[in-house]
Write a protein that holds these residues in place. Structure first.
Motif, mmCIF file in Angstrom:
data_model
loop_
_atom_site.group_PDB
_atom_site.id
_atom_site.type_symbol
_atom_site.label_atom_id
_atom_site.label_comp_id
_atom_site.label_asym_id
_atom_site.label_seq_id
_atom_site.Cartn_x
_atom_site.Cartn_y
_atom_site.Cartn_z
ATOM 1 N N ARG A 168 -10.927 78.201 57.791
ATOM 2 C CA ARG A 168 -10.095 77.730 56.561
ATOM 3 C C ARG A 168 -9.909 76.651 57.063
ATOM 4 O O ARG A 168 -10.081 76.113 57.768
ATOM 5 C CB ARG A 168 -8.750 79.026 57.735
ATOM 6 C CG ARG A 168 -9.117 80.183 57.580
ATOM 7 C CD ARG A 168 -8.255 81.340 58.442
ATOM 8 N NE ARG A 168 -6.470 80.737 58.061
ATOM 9 C CZ ARG A 168 -6.187 81.164 57.234
ATOM 10 N NH1 ARG A 168 -6.639 82.691 56.600
ATOM 11 N NH2 ARG A 168 -4.785 81.172 56.861
ATOM 12 N N ILE A 234 -6.637 76.198 52.919
ATOM 13 C CA ILE A 234 -5.518 76.771 53.314
ATOM 14 C C ILE A 234 -4.573 75.483 53.413
ATOM 15 O O ILE A 234 -4.916 74.872 52.571
ATOM 16 C CB ILE A 234 -5.459 77.552 54.995
ATOM 17 C CG1 ILE A 234 -5.589 75.396 55.747
ATOM 18 C CG2 ILE A 234 -6.214 78.587 54.373
ATOM 19 C CD1 ILE A 234 -5.814 76.412 57.049
ATOM 20 N N GLU A 238 -0.246 76.189 57.218
ATOM 21 C CA GLU A 238 -0.934 77.691 58.594
ATOM 22 C C GLU A 238 -1.637 76.425 59.200
ATOM 23 O O GLU A 238 -2.467 77.221 59.658
ATOM 24 C CB GLU A 238 -1.832 78.253 57.422
ATOM 25 C CG GLU A 238 -1.620 79.150 56.676
ATOM 26 C CD GLU A 238 -1.910 79.857 56.059
ATOM 27 O OE1 GLU A 238 -3.067 79.749 56.277
ATOM 28 O OE2 GLU A 238 -1.655 80.328 54.432
ATOM 29 N N TYR A 239 -1.593 74.569 59.538
ATOM 30 C CA TYR A 239 -2.426 74.239 60.471
ATOM 31 C C TYR A 239 -1.982 73.046 61.274
ATOM 32 O O TYR A 239 -1.509 71.958 60.774
ATOM 33 C CB TYR A 239 -3.564 74.327 59.535
ATOM 34 C CG TYR A 239 -5.324 72.778 60.794
ATOM 35 C CD1 TYR A 239 -5.219 74.046 61.963
ATOM 36 C CD2 TYR A 239 -5.218 71.466 61.055
ATOM 37 C CE1 TYR A 239 -6.678 73.730 63.432
ATOM 38 C CE2 TYR A 239 -5.760 71.280 61.542
ATOM 39 C CZ TYR A 239 -6.145 72.193 63.031
ATOM 40 O OH TYR A 239 -7.007 71.705 63.628
#
Length: 281
Positions: A168, A234, A238-239
């Motif tokens: 991802r 993504i 989300e990171y």
């Protein structure tokens, strides 16, 4: 002789492959001590200086901003002041992180900076200190540096791609991956240009082409390396990372091309060279 600050970093290692350069490691010139950097220039009396050393730990800088600012801000300022006193050109590297990453338009050298974190603030401090020192100077802002050595996105993706079936990767940050070899060439081109035409002093942008997302770059890496690893897009949310990254790292490089006659490098070709170098050991 051209004096280079830095010896083990990605760009410094590429510069070291050229003749007529002397590269200094930390033992020879500690960037946390700006006066030592100035003394190293005074001692060696080079025809020009390139600063390819920096505090590059973006996330760690959030907790160590004073150290990052000494290395990225105070040291280049001291180098530039010494070069101005000796009447020789000074070139230093900076980053897209001096901008806030808003919008989708490529950033021009004259656009107002607005760093999102400590690393960007430290590099901006260096830019301003270099300009304030006067003399014949140039700041080269670049982005997403990659090579066959050091810690960078290409090497990380190759390692993870060999271990996993899917990854991802952030898809809403856009920029230009830039091979360190091309940045080294650009620095030398700037030194030559400043020696013949000091009026070219100023801030320039140089980044690879075409602009791409991290996820798109990851797909290209897997494809060229022949790795069967699927990349899933993504959002940055989300990171999460300690330091915010600019969403828009596109750089307008037309001024550099006009001044120094070098086009933006195609990172796809540079990626192929990096993969070949890694295969050769």
């Amino acid at each position: 002789m051209i004096l280079v600050f830095g010896k083990t970093g990605q760009v410094a290692r590429e510069l070291a492959l050229h003749s007529g350069l002397t590269c200094l490691d930390r033992a020879a010139a500690d960037l946390s001590d700006p006066s030592a950097c100035a003394a190293a220039i005074r001692l060696r009396r080079p025809r020009a200086v390139i600063n390819a050393a920096a505090y590059t730990a973006v996330d760690a800088a959030e907790e160590h901003e004073a150290e990052a600012t000494a290395i990225n801000g105070d040291a280049p300022g001291a180098m530039a002041a010494e070069c101005a006193a000796l009447g020789i050109p000074f070139v230093t590297l900076s980053t897209d992180y001096v901008f806030d990453g808003g919008g989708e338009t490529p950033w021009r050298p004259g656009d107002a900076p607005g760093p999102l974190g400590a690393y960007g603030r430290s590099k901006l401090a260096g830019e301003r200190a270099v300009a304030a020192a006067g003399g014949v100077w140039a700041v080269l802002r670049t982005s997403w540096v990659v090579s066959a050595h050091g810690n960078n996105f290409v090497r990380t993706m190759l390692r993870l791609g060999a271990e996993r079936d899917e990854l991802r990767v952030v898809a809403d940050q856009i920029g230009g991956p830039t091979p360190a070899r091309d940045i080294a060439t650009a620095c030398l081109r700037m030194v030559q240009g400043l020696e013949t035409a000091p009026e070219r002093a100023g801030v320039y942008h140089f980044a690879g082409s075409p602009d791409v997302s991290w996820a798109g770059f990851a797909r290209a890496i897997m494809a060229q390396a022949g790795l069967d690893c699927r990349i899933h897009d993504i959002p940055s949310a989300e990171y999460p990372t300690p330091a915010a990254r600019p969403a828009n790292s596109r750089l307008d490089c037309r001024g550099f091309t006009a001044a120094f006659g070098m086009e933006r490098p195609d990172w796809r070709a540079g990626l192929g060279e990096i993969l070949n170098a890694l295969k050769e050991g």
